[in-house]
Scaffold this motif. Structure first.
Motif, short mmCIF file in Angstrom:
data_model
loop_
_atom_site.label_atom_id
_atom_site.label_comp_id
_atom_site.label_asym_id
_atom_site.label_seq_id
_atom_site.Cartn_x
_atom_site.Cartn_y
_atom_site.Cartn_z
N ARG A 180 -18.59 29.64 -5.90
CA ARG A 180 -19.88 29.23 -5.32
C ARG A 180 -20.82 30.41 -5.15
O ARG A 180 -22.01 30.30 -5.42
CB ARG A 180 -19.68 28.54 -3.97
CG ARG A 180 -20.97 27.91 -3.44
CD ARG A 180 -20.74 27.05 -2.23
NE ARG A 180 -20.41 27.84 -1.05
CZ ARG A 180 -20.19 27.35 0.15
NH1 ARG A 180 -20.23 26.03 0.32
NH2 ARG A 180 -19.91 28.12 1.17
N ALA A 181 -20.28 31.56 -4.73
CA ALA A 181 -21.12 32.74 -4.56
C ALA A 181 -21.73 33.16 -5.89
O ALA A 181 -22.92 33.52 -5.97
CB ALA A 181 -20.33 33.88 -3.95
N GLY A 182 -20.93 33.13 -6.95
CA GLY A 182 -21.43 33.48 -8.27
C GLY A 182 -22.48 32.50 -8.76
O GLY A 182 -23.47 32.89 -9.40
N ALA A 183 -22.29 31.20 -8.46
CA ALA A 183 -23.26 30.20 -8.86
C ALA A 183 -24.59 30.41 -8.14
O ALA A 183 -25.67 30.36 -8.75
CB ALA A 183 -22.73 28.80 -8.57
N LEU A 184 -24.52 30.67 -6.84
CA LEU A 184 -25.75 30.90 -6.08
C LEU A 184 -26.48 32.15 -6.56
O LEU A 184 -27.71 32.18 -6.63
CB LEU A 184 -25.43 31.01 -4.59
CG LEU A 184 -24.98 29.71 -3.91
CD1 LEU A 184 -24.47 29.99 -2.51
CD2 LEU A 184 -26.12 28.70 -3.88
N ALA A 185 -25.72 33.16 -6.94
CA ALA A 185 -26.34 34.39 -7.45
C ALA A 185 -27.04 34.13 -8.79
O ALA A 185 -28.09 34.70 -9.07
CB ALA A 185 -25.29 35.48 -7.61
N ALA A 186 -26.45 33.24 -9.61
CA ALA A 186 -27.04 32.94 -10.91
C ALA A 186 -28.26 32.04 -10.80
O ALA A 186 -29.06 31.95 -11.74
CB ALA A 186 -26.00 32.28 -11.81
N LEU A 187 -28.41 31.37 -9.66
CA LEU A 187 -29.53 30.45 -9.45
C LEU A 187 -30.63 31.11 -8.64
O LEU A 187 -31.13 30.56 -7.66
CB LEU A 187 -29.03 29.19 -8.75
CG LEU A 187 -28.11 28.29 -9.57
CD1 LEU A 187 -27.48 27.22 -8.68
CD2 LEU A 187 -28.89 27.63 -10.70
N GLN A 188 -31.04 32.28 -9.04
CA GLN A 188 -32.07 33.03 -8.32
C GLN A 188 -33.37 33.15 -9.11
O GLN A 188 -34.44 32.93 -8.58
CB GLN A 188 -31.54 34.42 -7.95
CG GLN A 188 -30.37 34.41 -6.98
CD GLN A 188 -30.74 33.81 -5.63
OE1 GLN A 188 -31.82 34.05 -5.10
NE2 GLN A 188 -29.84 33.01 -5.07
N ASP A 189 -33.28 33.53 -10.36
CA ASP A 189 -34.46 33.74 -11.20
C ASP A 189 -34.34 32.80 -12.39
O ASP A 189 -33.74 33.14 -13.41
CB ASP A 189 -34.54 35.20 -11.66
CG ASP A 189 -35.73 35.45 -12.58
OD1 ASP A 189 -36.70 34.67 -12.50
OD2 ASP A 189 -35.68 36.40 -13.37
N VAL A 190 -34.90 31.59 -12.25
CA VAL A 190 -34.70 30.55 -13.25
C VAL A 190 -36.05 29.95 -13.64
O VAL A 190 -36.85 29.57 -12.78
CB VAL A 190 -33.78 29.43 -12.71
CG1 VAL A 190 -33.53 28.38 -13.78
CG2 VAL A 190 -32.47 30.02 -12.20
N GLY A 191 -36.28 29.85 -14.96
CA GLY A 191 -37.47 29.16 -15.44
C GLY A 191 -37.20 27.71 -15.75
O GLY A 191 -38.01 26.83 -15.51
N LEU A 192 -36.00 27.45 -16.32
CA LEU A 192 -35.57 26.09 -16.65
C LEU A 192 -34.09 25.96 -16.34
O LEU A 192 -33.27 26.73 -16.83
CB LEU A 192 -35.81 25.79 -18.13
CG LEU A 192 -35.20 24.48 -18.67
CD1 LEU A 192 -35.83 23.27 -17.99
CD2 LEU A 192 -35.36 24.39 -20.18
N LEU A 193 -33.76 24.97 -15.53
CA LEU A 193 -32.37 24.64 -15.22
C LEU A 193 -31.99 23.40 -16.01
O LEU A 193 -32.66 22.37 -15.93
CB LEU A 193 -32.20 24.39 -13.72
CG LEU A 193 -30.83 23.91 -13.25
CD1 LEU A 193 -29.75 24.95 -13.54
CD2 LEU A 193 -30.85 23.56 -11.77
N VAL A 194 -30.89 23.48 -16.77
CA VAL A 194 -30.42 22.37 -17.59
C VAL A 194 -29.18 21.76 -16.94
O VAL A 194 -28.21 22.48 -16.65
CB VAL A 194 -30.10 22.84 -19.03
CG1 VAL A 194 -29.60 21.66 -19.87
CG2 VAL A 194 -31.33 23.47 -19.68
N LEU A 195 -29.21 20.44 -16.72
CA LEU A 195 -28.09 19.71 -16.12
C LEU A 195 -27.61 18.68 -17.14
O LEU A 195 -28.16 17.57 -17.23
CB LEU A 195 -28.53 19.00 -14.84
CG LEU A 195 -29.09 19.86 -13.71
CD1 LEU A 195 -29.58 18.97 -12.57
CD2 LEU A 195 -28.05 20.85 -13.21
N PRO A 196 -26.59 19.00 -17.94
CA PRO A 196 -26.07 18.03 -18.92
C PRO A 196 -25.37 16.86 -18.23
O PRO A 196 -25.09 16.88 -17.03
CB PRO A 196 -25.08 18.86 -19.75
CG PRO A 196 -25.39 20.29 -19.45
CD PRO A 196 -25.91 20.30 -18.05
#
Length: 219
Positions: A73-89
């Motif tokens: 979860r910590a790694g996921a939150l860190a990756a969700l910081q600078d995002v232009g487009l989030l893709v949810l398949p």
């Protein structure tokens, strides 16, 4: 709403989706990341991410993979910081809703408020809406993230003559390899098929050029 939303009906990341996904990419700026929370933990999650990376690579765009929040979860939150487009398949609606409950879901909401675009397909489209059904729970309706109004009807093949829903919520008819773009200006159809919405007992096809304002109060 803030960032653009793309609600796709399914069969994502397959031939026929190029124009739709390229249109989304044309409208956004910044890193593209994938969060495959509708897939099962392990090889299923890895495979869904790999397919997304490969697909967008064909469109000339690099995609960063968000670690599975159920394992990091910590790694996921860190990756969700600078995002232009989030893709949810797509995948399991209930599984994705569980992944997006708590801090990860709050971070996704915060990204969208700050202007991040989100493209959700099938389960990904369902969870972005106000309400969603969970097949694994007997079709029980639960709260979605609430970034789009109403309820997403995915893998939609056209209007039916069913009795209008009693909950008063807008329904999005989202065909496979197609769907709808939601912006501050309204909604417009995109991709294959003919997306539509159901409101006040009437199905209305969505135009493909000029966005139409949402018919709901405050829309």
């Amino acid at each position: 709403m803030s960032g653009l939303l793309c609600l796709q009906g399914g069969r994502e990341l397959t031939p026929g989706c190029e124009e739709m996904d390229a249109e989304v990419l044309r409208r956004v700026d910044g890193p593209v990341v994938v969060l495959a929370g509708a897939a099962r933990t392990g090889s299923d999650y890895a495979g869904a991410c790999e397919r997304t990376v490969s697909w967008y690579g064909r469109l000339g765009t690099q995609v960063t993979v968000v670690p599975d929040p159920r394992e990091d979860r910590a790694g996921a939150l860190a990756a969700l910081q600078d995002v232009g487009l989030l893709v949810l398949p797509g995948g399991s609606p209930g599984g994705l809703r569980q992944v997006l409950t708590g801090p990860v879901g709050e971070q996704v909401r915060a990204l969208h408020r700050d202007g991040c675009a989100i493209s959700g397909a099938s389960a990904g489209a369902m969870v972005l809406c106000q309400r969603m059904t969970v097949p694994s729970q007997g079709g029980r309706q639960v709260d979605g993230l609430g970034l789009a109004p109403g309820v997403a009807l995915v893998h939609w093949s056209g209007p039916t003559r069913d009795r209008p829903p009693a909950d008063g919520l807008l329904r999005w008819g989202l065909p496979e390899r197609g769907g709808v773009l939601l912006t501050a200006d309204g909604a417009v159809g995109v991709g294959q098929g003919a997306a539509a919405w159901l409101w006040a007992g009437r199905w209305t096809p969505l135009p493909r050029d000029t966005p139409v304002p949402l018919p709901i109060p405050g829309g």
